[in-house]
Scaffold this motif. Structure first.
Motif, PDB file in Angstrom:
ATOM      1  N   ARG A  20      -6.476  60.246  32.876  1.00 10.02           N
ATOM      2  CA  ARG A  20      -6.436  61.692  32.623  1.00 10.02           C
ATOM      3  C   ARG A  20      -5.824  62.439  33.804  1.00 10.02           C
ATOM      4  O   ARG A  20      -5.074  63.412  33.620  1.00 10.02           O
ATOM      5  N   VAL A  21      -6.134  61.985  35.009  1.00  9.76           N
ATOM      6  CA  VAL A  21      -5.537  62.593  36.200  1.00  9.76           C
ATOM      7  C   VAL A  21      -4.025  62.344  36.206  1.00  9.76           C
ATOM      8  O   VAL A  21      -3.232  63.260  36.459  1.00  9.76           O
ATOM      9  N   ALA A  22      -3.640  61.111  35.896  1.00 14.13           N
ATOM     10  CA  ALA A  22      -2.212  60.759  35.874  1.00 14.13           C
ATOM     11  C   ALA A  22      -1.460  61.588  34.848  1.00 14.13           C
ATOM     12  O   ALA A  22      -0.356  62.092  35.117  1.00 14.13           O
ATOM     13  N   THR A  23      -2.046  61.754  33.669  1.00 12.35           N
ATOM     14  CA  THR A  23      -1.393  62.527  32.607  1.00 12.35           C
ATOM     15  C   THR A  23      -1.219  63.985  33.016  1.00 12.35           C
ATOM     16  O   THR A  23      -0.164  64.593  32.801  1.00 12.35           O
ATOM     17  N   ALA A  24      -2.255  64.558  33.627  1.00 13.13           N
ATOM     18  CA  ALA A  24      -2.187  65.959  34.054  1.00 13.13           C
ATOM     19  C   ALA A  24      -1.097  66.159  35.100  1.00 13.13           C
ATOM     20  O   ALA A  24      -0.332  67.135  35.038  1.00 13.13           O
ATOM     21  N   ILE A  25      -0.993  65.237  36.052  1.00 12.77           N
ATOM     22  CA  ILE A  25       0.015  65.366  37.102  1.00 12.77           C
ATOM     23  C   ILE A  25       1.404  65.118  36.539  1.00 12.77           C
ATOM     24  O   ILE A  25       2.373  65.802  36.914  1.00 12.77           O
ATOM     25  N   ARG A  26       1.512  64.159  35.625  1.00 14.28           N
ATOM     26  CA  ARG A  26       2.815  63.882  35.027  1.00 14.28           C
ATOM     27  C   ARG A  26       3.315  65.084  34.222  1.00 14.28           C
ATOM     28  O   ARG A  26       4.486  65.430  34.251  1.00 14.28           O
ATOM     29  N   ASP A  27       2.391  65.716  33.489  1.00 11.57           N
ATOM     30  CA  ASP A  27       2.776  66.890  32.692  1.00 11.57           C
ATOM     31  C   ASP A  27       3.137  68.084  33.563  1.00 11.57           C
ATOM     32  O   ASP A  27       4.109  68.787  33.303  1.00 11.57           O
ATOM     33  N   THR A  28       2.338  68.310  34.628  1.00  4.16           N
ATOM     34  CA  THR A  28       2.553  69.474  35.499  1.00  4.16           C
ATOM     35  C   THR A  28       2.267  69.078  36.942  1.00  4.16           C
ATOM     36  O   THR A  28       1.155  69.260  37.450  1.00  4.16           O
ATOM     37  N   PRO A  29       3.240  68.510  37.641  1.00  2.00           N
ATOM     38  CA  PRO A  29       3.021  68.063  39.021  1.00  2.00           C
ATOM     39  C   PRO A  29       2.528  69.166  39.959  1.00  2.00           C
ATOM     40  O   PRO A  29       1.806  68.894  40.920  1.00  2.00           O
ATOM     41  N   SER A  30       2.898  70.412  39.671  1.00  3.75           N
ATOM     42  CA  SER A  30       2.502  71.511  40.552  1.00  3.75           C
ATOM     43  C   SER A  30       1.001  71.764  40.552  1.00  3.75           C
ATOM     44  O   SER A  30       0.494  72.502  41.405  1.00  3.75           O
ATOM     45  N   TYR A  38     -11.459  69.683  43.706  1.00  2.25           N
ATOM     46  CA  TYR A  38     -12.544  70.014  42.775  1.00  2.25           C
ATOM     47  C   TYR A  38     -11.988  70.644  41.496  1.00  2.25           C
ATOM     48  O   TYR A  38     -12.425  70.319  40.389  1.00  2.25           O
ATOM     49  N   GLU A  39     -11.013  71.523  41.653  1.00  2.00           N
ATOM     50  CA  GLU A  39     -10.406  72.181  40.491  1.00  2.00           C
ATOM     51  C   GLU A  39      -9.623  71.188  39.646  1.00  2.00           C
ATOM     52  O   GLU A  39      -9.653  71.254  38.411  1.00  2.00           O
ATOM     53  N   LEU A  40      -8.931  70.266  40.302  1.00  5.03           N
ATOM     54  CA  LEU A  40      -8.180  69.255  39.551  1.00  5.03           C
ATOM     55  C   LEU A  40      -9.133  68.350  38.778  1.00  5.03           C
ATOM     56  O   LEU A  40      -8.887  68.017  37.611  1.00  5.03           O
ATOM     57  N   ALA A  41     -10.230  67.937  39.418  1.00  7.84           N
ATOM     58  CA  ALA A  41     -11.221  67.098  38.749  1.00  7.84           C
ATOM     59  C   ALA A  41     -11.783  67.805  37.517  1.00  7.84           C
ATOM     60  O   ALA A  41     -11.941  67.200  36.450  1.00  7.84           O
ATOM     61  N   GLU A  42     -12.046  69.096  37.649  1.00  6.69           N
ATOM     62  CA  GLU A  42     -12.581  69.867  36.519  1.00  6.69           C
ATOM     63  C   GLU A  42     -11.545  69.969  35.403  1.00  6.69           C
ATOM     64  O   GLU A  42     -11.870  69.815  34.222  1.00  6.69           O
ATOM     65  N   THR A  43     -10.305  70.209  35.767  1.00  8.46           N
ATOM     66  CA  THR A  43      -9.226  70.296  34.776  1.00  8.46           C
ATOM     67  C   THR A  43      -9.079  68.988  33.995  1.00  8.46           C
ATOM     68  O   THR A  43      -8.822  69.002  32.790  1.00  8.46           O
TER      69      THR A  43
END
Length: 283
Positions: A20-30, A38-43
């Motif tokens: 899920r972390v990989a997908t989020a970063i791949r979709d929106t690296p920024s 903490y915010e990324l973990a929650e997202t």
């Protein structure tokens, strides 16, 4: 290898939370630049510990290094290719055809650049020498990887090399098992996870052939099964039919291999290319 390409190449070993972390970063690296850990973990609906493990799986010390490395990478890419890559590899539903074409073109140029700059040239030279001396060359890949194998087959066959493109797993396994002395067995798989291709390489190696893998994952089963490994770098979109960007990266390596083999016997190669052109394009 860049951070984004490392995420792509390492995806097979991620846990569901890390995926899920990989997908989020791949979709929106920024996201990494704009959010705390903490915010990324929650997202990503996961824990801070999972984000830390994700970073460590990429060979990073933690989130701070991920943020710094990604910021540097995105800055270089924006300067070189424009701002489209900031949005990540994913094609958005709202994208126009022009925007999609621009994203794909940028990613393909980036894939070629990362692949060529990251090549192990000592391994490439060994593979070129092996192909040049081979009495028989077996080429096998499944799905989109077969197109890459087909391209190398066409190029080698055109200059008189004893190359065989294998059409299905049973044919590939049989050819691998019966490899005569001087055989080179070449397996193609971007993921490196294709079971039939891994088995083909394993059989060929047991039979005494020199085995070579072309893959986008240097830690994959295919890479580990082969004696030599050439690695391509690419970031694929989920909106694709088979390989798109990764195919372009692998074809770049195929072209390097062909040029290397052709240069070993330059005059003979030029003559073969001219003669085959004459017979296929009669005046």
């Amino acid at each position: 290898m860049g951070i984004q390409s490392s995420i792509e190449a390492s995806s097979a070993k991620f846990t569901p939370a890390m995926q899920r972390v990989a997908t989020a970063i791949r979709d929106t690296p920024s996201l990494v630049l704009n959010k705390t850990i903490y915010e990324l973990a929650e997202t990503c609906q996961t824990s801070v510990a999972s984000v830390v493990r994700f970073c460590q799986a990429l060979g990073l010390s933690g989130y701070a290094q991920l943020r710094m490395s990604l910021a540097t990478e995105l800055g270089k890419e924006t300067a070189q290719y424009g701002g489209n890559l900031i949005l990540g590899a994913e094609i958005a539903k709202s994208d126009t055809l022009r925007e999609m074409a621009s994203k794909v073109a940028s990613l393909e140029m980036l894939a070629i650049d990362e692949t060529v700059s990251g090549l192990d040239y000592e391994a490439l030279e060994r593979v070129v020498a092996a192909l040049d001396k081979a009495q028989r060359i077996l080429l096998f890949g499944i799905g989109a990887s077969q197109f890459v194998a087909q391209d190398l087959h066409h190029k080698l066959f055109r200059i008189g090399r004893n190359a065989f493109l294998l059409a299905d797993p049973h044919e590939a396994w049989t050819a691998a098992l019966l490899s005569p002395p001087g055989t080179v067995a070449f397996g193609f798989s971007h993921s490196g996870e294709t079971a039939d291709t891994v088995r083909y390489i394993e059989i060929a190696r047991q039979a005494g052939a020199l085995t070579i893998a072309l893959t986008g994952s240097p830690e994959s089963p295919l890479a580990k099964a082969a004696e030599e490994c050439l690695v391509s770098r690419a970031r694929e979109s989920r909106l694709r039919a088979g390989a798109m960007v990764s195919r372009i990266a692998q074809l770049a390596i195929v072209d390097c291999l062909f040029l290397g083999v052709a240069n070993q016997r330059y005059e003979q190669t030029v003559d073969a290319l001219q003669r085959t052109r004459d017979v296929t394009h009669p005046r």
